[in-house]
Design an enzyme around this catalytic site. Structure first.
Site, PDB file in Angstrom:
ATOM      1  N   ASP A 178       7.460   0.790  41.237  1.00  0.00           N
ATOM      2  CA  ASP A 178       7.171   2.180  40.874  1.00  0.00           C
ATOM      3  C   ASP A 178       5.895   2.209  40.037  1.00  0.00           C
ATOM      4  OD1 ASP A 178       9.474   3.223  42.100  1.00  0.00           O
ATOM      5  OD2 ASP A 178      10.679   2.726  40.348  1.00  0.00           O
ATOM      6  N   ASP A 180       9.532   7.463  47.093  1.00  0.00           N
ATOM      7  CA  ASP A 180      10.386   8.399  46.350  1.00  0.00           C
ATOM      8  C   ASP A 180       9.884   9.831  46.515  1.00  0.00           C
ATOM      9  OD1 ASP A 180      11.872   6.258  45.364  1.00  0.00           O
ATOM     10  OD2 ASP A 180      10.573   6.040  43.621  1.00  0.00           O
TER      11      ASP A 180
END
Length: 219
Positions: free
Chosen positions: A143, A178
């Site tokens: 991420d 995401d």
């Protein structure tokens, strides 16, 4: 929407997602932060479990999560092909494409990254090292996007529950996959009626029967 258009959407999302993850993984130390704007930063972290850092405890928790994701992607893929075959709404097909690509992007991390990279805490990661940090199906999801619009704000004491505490809004750190999943779900929610609208196929007219009926009426 045709299958090749859906495949193109999925390919582009996967390409951008994996490029951004590999770039960050091989150019950032774990926890390294680069400020783009006051409200937008690149912050490299790795997610070992589900959303919001949730993990499944136990020795086999990670592999259970990864296998669940794989089965979920097969289900989403079937839903996508069925929707294309039945000529469902563009809103629905695009949304499924986004969700499918996002889920597949994070699965690649979970399945492959453990053997593709080494640890990023003390040095930059490299491709296929001897000292890889994990095993197959035990990779960590990369991420990097961080949007702290309000960071370390002290809430007034009179505010219930969170009074006197520092808060950060928005404190989630996410990746392209995401984002694609979130947009896909958002389309299904915001454009629900259009996404799941029933489009009856055009009625097929039998011209030979129509002509025969016309002749009978003349006689």
């Amino acid at each position: 929407m045709k299958l090749r258009h859906s495949a193109l959407i999925i390919f582009l999302i996967l390409a951008i997602d994996q490029f951004s993850k590999v770039y960050v993984k091989t150019n950032f130390f774990y926890g390294e932060e680069v400020k783009v704007f006051g409200w937008f930063k690149f912050l490299f972290i790795e997610n070992e479990g589900m959303a919001w850092g949730t993990v499944i405890p136990g020795e086999y928790g990670k592999i259970v999560l990864t296998l669940f994701r794989i089965f979920a992607v097969f289900g989403i893929g079937y839903w996508l092909l069925d929707s294309i075959k039945k000529e469902k709404s563009r809103y629905l097909v695009v949304a499924i494409c986004l969700i499918f690509a996002g889920a597949l992007g994070n699965i690649i991390d979970s399945v492959l990254y453990g053997v593709m990279f080494n640890d990023s805490h003390s040095h930059l990661a490299t491709f296929f090292p001897k000292d890889h940090y994990g095993t197959w199906f035990h990779g960590k999801v990369v991420d990097m996007f961080y949007f702290p619009f309000i960071e370390d704000y002290m809430m007034p004491n009179w505010v219930p529950i969170i009074g006197g505490k520092e808060i950060t809004f928005f404190n989630a750190i996410f990746n392209v996959a995401d984002f694609a999943i979130s947009v896909g779900v958002g389309i299904l929610i915001v454009f629900n009626k259009r996404a799941f609208a029933h489009h009856p196929k055009a009625k097929v007219v039998n011209y030979s029967s129509t002509l025969d009926d016309h002749h009978e009426d003349e006689n």
